[in-house]
Write an enzyme that holds these catalytic residues in place. Structure first.
Site, PDB file in Angstrom:
ATOM      1  N   TYR A  19      13.079 -17.125  -6.825  1.00 14.45           N
ATOM      2  CA  TYR A  19      14.295 -17.955  -6.898  1.00 14.45           C
ATOM      3  C   TYR A  19      14.463 -18.611  -8.272  1.00 14.45           C
ATOM      4  O   TYR A  19      15.151 -19.630  -8.385  1.00 14.45           O
ATOM      5  CB  TYR A  19      14.269 -19.016  -5.798  1.00 14.45           C
ATOM      6  N   GLU A  75      14.456  -6.944  -7.114  1.00 14.71           N
ATOM      7  CA  GLU A  75      13.811  -7.623  -5.993  1.00 14.71           C
ATOM      8  C   GLU A  75      12.930  -6.663  -5.194  1.00 14.71           C
ATOM      9  O   GLU A  75      11.844  -7.037  -4.734  1.00 14.71           O
ATOM     10  CB  GLU A  75      14.878  -8.269  -5.107  1.00 14.71           C
ATOM     11  N   ASN A 103      18.708 -20.489   6.505  1.00 13.09           N
ATOM     12  CA  ASN A 103      19.833 -19.636   6.917  1.00 13.09           C
ATOM     13  C   ASN A 103      19.401 -18.201   7.245  1.00 13.09           C
ATOM     14  O   ASN A 103      20.175 -17.254   7.130  1.00 13.09           O
ATOM     15  CB  ASN A 103      20.962 -19.695   5.888  1.00 13.09           C
ATOM     16  N   HIS A 112      17.867 -13.512   3.491  1.00 12.77           N
ATOM     17  CA  HIS A 112      18.264 -13.308   2.097  1.00 12.77           C
ATOM     18  C   HIS A 112      18.750 -11.879   1.956  1.00 12.77           C
ATOM     19  O   HIS A 112      18.212 -10.978   2.606  1.00 12.77           O
ATOM     20  CB  HIS A 112      17.058 -13.504   1.154  1.00 12.77           C
ATOM     21  N   LYS A 150      13.851 -14.890   6.821  1.00 12.85           N
ATOM     22  CA  LYS A 150      13.246 -16.122   6.301  1.00 12.85           C
ATOM     23  C   LYS A 150      12.406 -16.839   7.380  1.00 12.85           C
ATOM     24  O   LYS A 150      12.523 -16.536   8.583  1.00 12.85           O
ATOM     25  CB  LYS A 150      14.354 -17.036   5.787  1.00 12.85           C
TER      26      LYS A 150
HETATM   27  P1  IDP Z   1      22.808 -16.542  -0.758  1.00 10.28           P
HETATM   28  O1  IDP Z   1      21.425 -16.558  -0.116  1.00 10.28           O
HETATM   29  O2  IDP Z   1      23.902 -16.534   0.274  1.00 10.28           O
HETATM   30  O3  IDP Z   1      22.950 -15.447  -1.785  1.00 10.28           O
HETATM   31  P2  IDP Z   1      22.501 -18.501  -2.933  1.00 10.28           P
HETATM   32  O4  IDP Z   1      23.593 -19.378  -3.461  1.00 10.28           O
HETATM   33  O5  IDP Z   1      21.980 -17.402  -3.812  1.00 10.28           O
HETATM   34  O6  IDP Z   1      22.987 -17.947  -1.521  1.00 10.28           O
HETATM   35  O7  IDP Z   1      21.304 -19.486  -2.553  1.00 10.28           O
HETATM   36  C1  IDP Z   1      20.009 -18.993  -2.290  1.00 10.28           C
HETATM   37  C2  IDP Z   1      19.431 -19.762  -1.132  1.00 10.28           C
HETATM   38  O8  IDP Z   1      19.261 -21.129  -1.494  1.00 10.28           O
HETATM   39  C3  IDP Z   1      20.327 -19.819   0.124  1.00 10.28           C
HETATM   40  O9  IDP Z   1      20.256 -18.667   0.930  1.00 10.28           O
HETATM   41  C4  IDP Z   1      19.772 -21.041   0.827  1.00 10.28           C
HETATM   42  O10 IDP Z   1      18.556 -20.761   1.524  1.00 10.28           O
HETATM   43  C5  IDP Z   1      19.491 -21.965  -0.348  1.00 10.28           C
HETATM   44  N1  IDP Z   1      20.622 -22.852  -0.653  1.00 10.28           N
HETATM   45  C6  IDP Z   1      21.820 -22.523  -1.210  1.00 10.28           C
HETATM   46  N2  IDP Z   1      22.624 -23.586  -1.340  1.00 10.28           N
HETATM   47  C7  IDP Z   1      21.925 -24.637  -0.847  1.00 10.28           C
HETATM   48  C8  IDP Z   1      22.213 -26.039  -0.697  1.00 10.28           C
HETATM   49  O11 IDP Z   1      23.292 -26.531  -1.064  1.00 10.28           O
HETATM   50  N3  IDP Z   1      21.224 -26.803  -0.136  1.00 10.28           N
HETATM   51  C9  IDP Z   1      20.017 -26.294   0.275  1.00 10.28           C
HETATM   52  N4  IDP Z   1      19.706 -24.984   0.131  1.00 10.28           N
HETATM   53  C10 IDP Z   1      20.642 -24.169  -0.396  1.00 10.28           C
END
Ligand code: IDP
Length: 140
Positions: free
Chosen positions: A51, A128, A114, A117, A11
């Protein structure tokens, strides 16, 4: 073959800090092989489409802003149980909860920024991969 390929994104927070190699080394050390890779700057349309499952979540707009804030590296990874293997080395979504040694524990800045992905099912991995790559771009 199902189960042997997954999809990964390095990312913008990680490309900005020049961590493409460091993240890729973690993936390789976990037994995954990069069989396709390209650096892209996602359009809003691409990020919103990618997304779409999170459209109703309160953070959707900010997530699209973040994913379009700089380059990403999209990758196809190959390995035994590739999807789960990649999820394991990524660590939990929130870096504060990610296990030591995982990519997110070591590199992530926040729950949003983070660093990586990874597809969460084999079915989503195939969808994807097809979103970003043609089969002739994937060299196993
Ligand atoms: P994952 O990437 O671990 O599968 P997901 O729940 O699918 O997690 O969420 C997709 C992406 O959305 C996350 O990797 C992160 O970048 C963002 N995200 C998830 N939860 C939050 C939040 O509570 N606040 C802000 N961004 C979030």
């Amino acid at each position: 073959m199902a189960g042997n390929r997954t999809f990964s994104i390095i990312k913008p927070d990680a490309t900005r800090r020049n961590l493409t190699g460091a993240v890729t080394k973690k993936l390789e050390d976990a037994g995954l092989r990069v069989i396709a890779s390209k650096r892209i700057h996602m359009t809003r349309e691409q990020a919103e489409g990618f997304y779409a499952v999170h459209k109703e979540r309160p953070f959707f707009g900010e997530l699209v802003d973040f994913m379009t804030s700089g380059p990403c590296v999209v990758q196809v990874l190959e390995g035994e149980n590739a999807m789960q293997r990649n999820r394991d080395i990524m660590g939990a979504t929130n870096p504060a909860e990610a296990a030591p040694g995982t990519i997110r524990a070591e590199f992530a800045e926040s729950i949003e920024a983070n660093s990586v992905h990874g597809s969460d099912s084999d079915e989503n991995a195939e969808i994807e991969i097809a979103h970003f790559f043609t089969e002739d771009e994937i060299v196993g």
